[in-house]
Design an enzyme around this catalytic site. Structure first.
Site, short mmCIF file in Angstrom:
data_model
loop_
_atom_site.label_atom_id
_atom_site.label_comp_id
_atom_site.label_asym_id
_atom_site.label_seq_id
_atom_site.Cartn_x
_atom_site.Cartn_y
_atom_site.Cartn_z
N GLU A 69 0.48 -10.21 2.01
CA GLU A 69 0.20 -11.49 1.34
C GLU A 69 -1.31 -11.65 1.24
OE1 GLU A 69 0.22 -14.69 -0.59
OE2 GLU A 69 2.25 -14.10 0.01
N ASP A 118 4.61 -14.05 -9.03
CA ASP A 118 4.02 -14.87 -10.09
C ASP A 118 4.44 -14.30 -11.44
OD1 ASP A 118 2.32 -16.18 -11.94
OD2 ASP A 118 0.79 -16.45 -10.39
N ASP A 154 13.49 -16.35 -10.13
CA ASP A 154 14.20 -17.43 -10.81
C ASP A 154 13.76 -17.51 -12.26
OD1 ASP A 154 11.56 -18.35 -9.93
OD2 ASP A 154 12.16 -20.25 -10.83
N GLU A 195 13.49 -19.35 -2.98
CA GLU A 195 14.86 -19.08 -3.43
C GLU A 195 15.78 -20.24 -3.07
OE1 GLU A 195 18.24 -15.57 -2.88
OE2 GLU A 195 16.20 -15.31 -2.11
#
Length: 213
Positions: A69, A118, A154, A195
């Site tokens: 990250e 992203d 998504d 999620e």
């Protein structure tokens, strides 16, 4: 999605070099030395707050996990949990994924997870999408054959782009799901924070599993 600043996170990261590597320049080919045991290494690129990768490590002690990250605030939250849990098969890595093959040796990683990356919807930002050809080329280099990738999002646009990109790159699809939570895979699925948020709103979660060779 950028998290709010956590003033304590940077100091916490500096205090725990045994659990987190910050912008490493000399770890390629040496990641096994960071773990208690030599085991297959699986990498999550963009771990957010860490729910997915922590649960993965808890359920699969026979696998080593790297949570990668770039956001200090997010890593601080993962690190806080890891300090409590002390999972011997979990390490954290703070770095930008743009040059991922400079961080790992060839075939050093067994599996790659891309969760809710992203979407970079603007055309001029296509090369920043984590399933763009320039990234797939790097993944192929660091992944041990057959080079397995799992991807969840998504965002329908990013999902459709990823299908085309992976197909054009010559990857083979193992599974493609248009609604993960309504599939047979749902029972064993480990969710991320995003999620859970999106699925509660009724948003379908798209999933694909693919490999290079």
């Amino acid at each position: 999605m950028r998290l709010r600043n956590k003033p304590w996170a940077e100091q916490l990261i500096q205090e725990h070099p045994e659990l987190i590597s910050v912008n490493p320049t000399d770890m390629a080919g040496k990641w096994q030395t960071k773990f208690a045991q030599v085991q297959p290494i699986e990498l999550e690129l963009g771990s957010g707050k860490g729910k997915f990768i922590i649960e993965k490590a808890q359920k699969n002690p026979q696998i080593n996990y790297l949570a990668m990250e770039v956001q200090t605030a997010a890593l601080g939250m993962i690190l806080k949990r890891q300090i409590e849990l002390q999972l011997p098969n979990l390490q954290l890595l703070q770095a930008n994924g743009r040059d991922i093959n400079s961080l790992f040796a060839r075939e050093e990683i067994t599996k790659l997870y891309l969760n809710f990356s992203d979407p970079w919807p603007k055309t001029r930002h296509t090369k920043r999408r984590l399933t763009a050809p320039n990234f797939l080329e790097q993944y192929q280099d660091i992944l041990l054959a057959p080079g397995n990738i799992e991807f969840k999002t998504d965002n329908q646009g990013l999902f459709e782009y990823s299908l085309v990109s992976c197909n054009n790159f010559g990857m083979k699809f193992d599974e493609v799901l248009l609604d993960l939570h309504q599939s047979e895979r749902a029972a064993a699925n480990i969710t991320t924070e995003y999620e859970e948020k999106f699925s509660k709103k009724g948003q379908p979660i798209y999933f694909l599993a693919a490999h290079f060779k």
